[in-house]
Scaffold this motif. Sequence first.
Motif, mmCIF file in Angstrom:
data_model
loop_
_atom_site.group_PDB
_atom_site.id
_atom_site.type_symbol
_atom_site.label_atom_id
_atom_site.label_comp_id
_atom_site.label_asym_id
_atom_site.label_seq_id
_atom_site.Cartn_x
_atom_site.Cartn_y
_atom_site.Cartn_z
ATOM 1 N N ASP A 1 -3.582 -4.244 -9.356
ATOM 2 C CA ASP A 1 -3.601 -5.709 -9.326
ATOM 3 C C ASP A 1 -3.300 -6.238 -7.926
ATOM 4 O O ASP A 1 -2.963 -5.490 -7.007
ATOM 5 C CB ASP A 1 -2.626 -6.288 -10.359
ATOM 6 N N THR A 2 -3.429 -7.543 -7.788
ATOM 7 C CA THR A 2 -3.208 -8.192 -6.492
ATOM 8 C C THR A 2 -1.798 -7.948 -5.983
ATOM 9 O O THR A 2 -1.586 -7.722 -4.791
ATOM 10 C CB THR A 2 -3.486 -9.700 -6.624
ATOM 11 N N ALA A 3 -0.828 -7.970 -6.887
ATOM 12 C CA ALA A 3 0.571 -7.755 -6.478
ATOM 13 C C ALA A 3 0.749 -6.376 -5.837
ATOM 14 O O ALA A 3 1.524 -6.226 -4.882
ATOM 15 C CB ALA A 3 1.495 -7.911 -7.683
ATOM 16 N N TYR A 4 0.016 -5.385 -6.351
ATOM 17 C CA TYR A 4 0.125 -4.037 -5.773
ATOM 18 C C TYR A 4 -0.461 -3.998 -4.364
ATOM 19 O O TYR A 4 0.148 -3.434 -3.440
ATOM 20 C CB TYR A 4 -0.549 -3.003 -6.674
ATOM 21 N N TYR A 5 -1.644 -4.603 -4.191
ATOM 22 C CA TYR A 5 -2.222 -4.677 -2.840
ATOM 23 C C TYR A 5 -1.247 -5.379 -1.888
ATOM 24 O O TYR A 5 -1.032 -4.931 -0.758
ATOM 25 C CB TYR A 5 -3.544 -5.446 -2.859
ATOM 26 N N ASP A 6 -0.672 -6.477 -2.344
ATOM 27 C CA ASP A 6 0.227 -7.240 -1.481
ATOM 28 C C ASP A 6 1.494 -6.463 -1.141
ATOM 29 O O ASP A 6 2.030 -6.581 -0.032
ATOM 30 C CB ASP A 6 0.579 -8.580 -2.135
ATOM 31 N N GLU A 7 1.968 -5.652 -2.080
ATOM 32 C CA GLU A 7 3.129 -4.794 -1.802
ATOM 33 C C GLU A 7 2.786 -3.785 -0.699
ATOM 34 O O GLU A 7 3.566 -3.566 0.236
ATOM 35 C CB GLU A 7 3.558 -4.048 -3.071
ATOM 36 N N MET A 8 1.598 -3.183 -0.799
ATOM 37 C CA MET A 8 1.162 -2.234 0.231
ATOM 38 C C MET A 8 1.073 -2.909 1.598
ATOM 39 O O MET A 8 1.528 -2.372 2.611
ATOM 40 C CB MET A 8 -0.210 -1.648 -0.135
ATOM 41 N N VAL B 1 -5.934 6.823 -2.871
ATOM 42 C CA VAL B 1 -6.205 5.397 -2.744
ATOM 43 C C VAL B 1 -5.747 4.659 -3.999
ATOM 44 O O VAL B 1 -5.674 5.270 -5.069
ATOM 45 C CB VAL B 1 -7.713 5.157 -2.484
ATOM 46 N N PRO B 2 -5.510 3.364 -3.836
ATOM 47 C CA PRO B 2 -5.616 2.545 -2.638
ATOM 48 C C PRO B 2 -4.727 3.070 -1.503
ATOM 49 O O PRO B 2 -3.628 3.554 -1.737
ATOM 50 C CB PRO B 2 -5.148 1.160 -3.115
ATOM 51 N N ALA B 3 -5.274 2.923 -0.302
ATOM 52 C CA ALA B 3 -4.557 3.369 0.889
ATOM 53 C C ALA B 3 -4.904 2.469 2.062
ATOM 54 O O ALA B 3 -6.016 1.949 2.144
ATOM 55 C CB ALA B 3 -4.917 4.819 1.212
ATOM 56 N N ILE B 4 -3.936 2.288 2.935
ATOM 57 C CA ILE B 4 -4.154 1.501 4.152
ATOM 58 C C ILE B 4 -4.116 2.442 5.350
ATOM 59 O O ILE B 4 -3.221 3.283 5.457
ATOM 60 C CB ILE B 4 -3.081 0.403 4.311
ATOM 61 N N PHE B 5 -5.101 2.271 6.241
ATOM 62 C CA PHE B 5 -5.180 3.078 7.462
ATOM 63 C C PHE B 5 -5.191 2.145 8.672
ATOM 64 O O PHE B 5 -6.040 1.250 8.756
ATOM 65 C CB PHE B 5 -6.460 3.920 7.490
ATOM 66 N N ARG B 6 -4.273 2.397 9.604
ATOM 67 C CA ARG B 6 -4.281 1.634 10.855
ATOM 68 C C ARG B 6 -5.545 1.977 11.648
ATOM 69 O O ARG B 6 -6.134 3.042 11.484
ATOM 70 C CB ARG B 6 -3.020 1.966 11.662
ATOM 71 N N LYS B 7 -5.937 1.071 12.533
ATOM 72 C CA LYS B 7 -7.217 1.230 13.243
ATOM 73 C C LYS B 7 -7.280 2.484 14.104
ATOM 74 O O LYS B 7 -8.371 2.931 14.467
ATOM 75 C CB LYS B 7 -7.538 -0.010 14.076
ATOM 76 N N THR B 8 -6.132 3.082 14.400
ATOM 77 C CA THR B 8 -6.153 4.340 15.148
ATOM 78 C C THR B 8 -6.879 5.439 14.368
ATOM 79 O O THR B 8 -7.277 6.449 14.947
ATOM 80 C CB THR B 8 -4.719 4.808 15.476
ATOM 81 N N TYR B 9 -7.067 5.234 13.067
ATOM 82 C CA TYR B 9 -7.766 6.215 12.232
ATOM 83 C C TYR B 9 -9.234 5.844 11.992
ATOM 84 O O TYR B 9 -9.931 6.581 11.296
ATOM 85 C CB TYR B 9 -7.055 6.373 10.883
ATOM 86 N N PHE B 10 -9.701 4.739 12.547
ATOM 87 C CA PHE B 10 -11.083 4.323 12.289
ATOM 88 C C PHE B 10 -12.091 5.385 12.734
ATOM 89 O O PHE B 10 -13.092 5.628 12.056
ATOM 90 C CB PHE B 10 -11.396 2.989 12.981
ATOM 91 N N LYS B 11 -11.823 6.011 13.881
ATOM 92 C CA LYS B 11 -12.752 7.042 14.373
ATOM 93 C C LYS B 11 -12.841 8.198 13.386
ATOM 94 O O LYS B 11 -13.937 8.675 13.059
ATOM 95 C CB LYS B 11 -12.328 7.543 15.749
#
Length: 195
Positions: free
Chosen positions: A112-119, A141-151
Amino acid sequence: MSKIACILLAAGASSRMKNQVKQLLPWRGATLLEHAIATAVASKVNDVFVILGANFEKIYAQLTLEKYQIIENKDWEQGIGSSIAKAIMEITKLPESYDAVLIALADQPLIDTAYYDEMISIFNKGDTDVITTSYLNKKGVPAIFRKTYFKDLRLLHNDIGAKQIIANASVETINSNGKEADIDTWEDYQRLLNK
């Protein structure tokens, strides 16, 4: 506050769903895909990108998706990694610059939205580059990756997604308390409908 793009993965062919297009299955007044989009849009992410592949024309014809940012992965048969890579390639072409991506699945309807917002809240504290969801014996996932991992994400091409990246990264893991359940089979769908 970090600028975060949500990559909502919905490109698979639902091969175990008894000839049903999983993205179009009814879910609480909408379809699975519409529900997933609405959940992401309502969260604190800045933009939502929906990755479609199999059954693209059928899904696009049945749902009103014009107001959303849709990315078609024509190589969807190569697996979930190819969808992540395609999304990162398209997002990094845009004039907007994102600090991170939140990768989510369209077939995890209990998220749910609350879970995304907690992440996102944990990520914004700035202590770690990767936030993942805990499963019984793994991280995913769901998982968040900082842009240093975009490559690294842009180089994915197989059906194991970002598991190798997660395995080699310093991550913070959150327990979703069962919300991570996904729908792979008709039986999964029936079970989650009754939750």
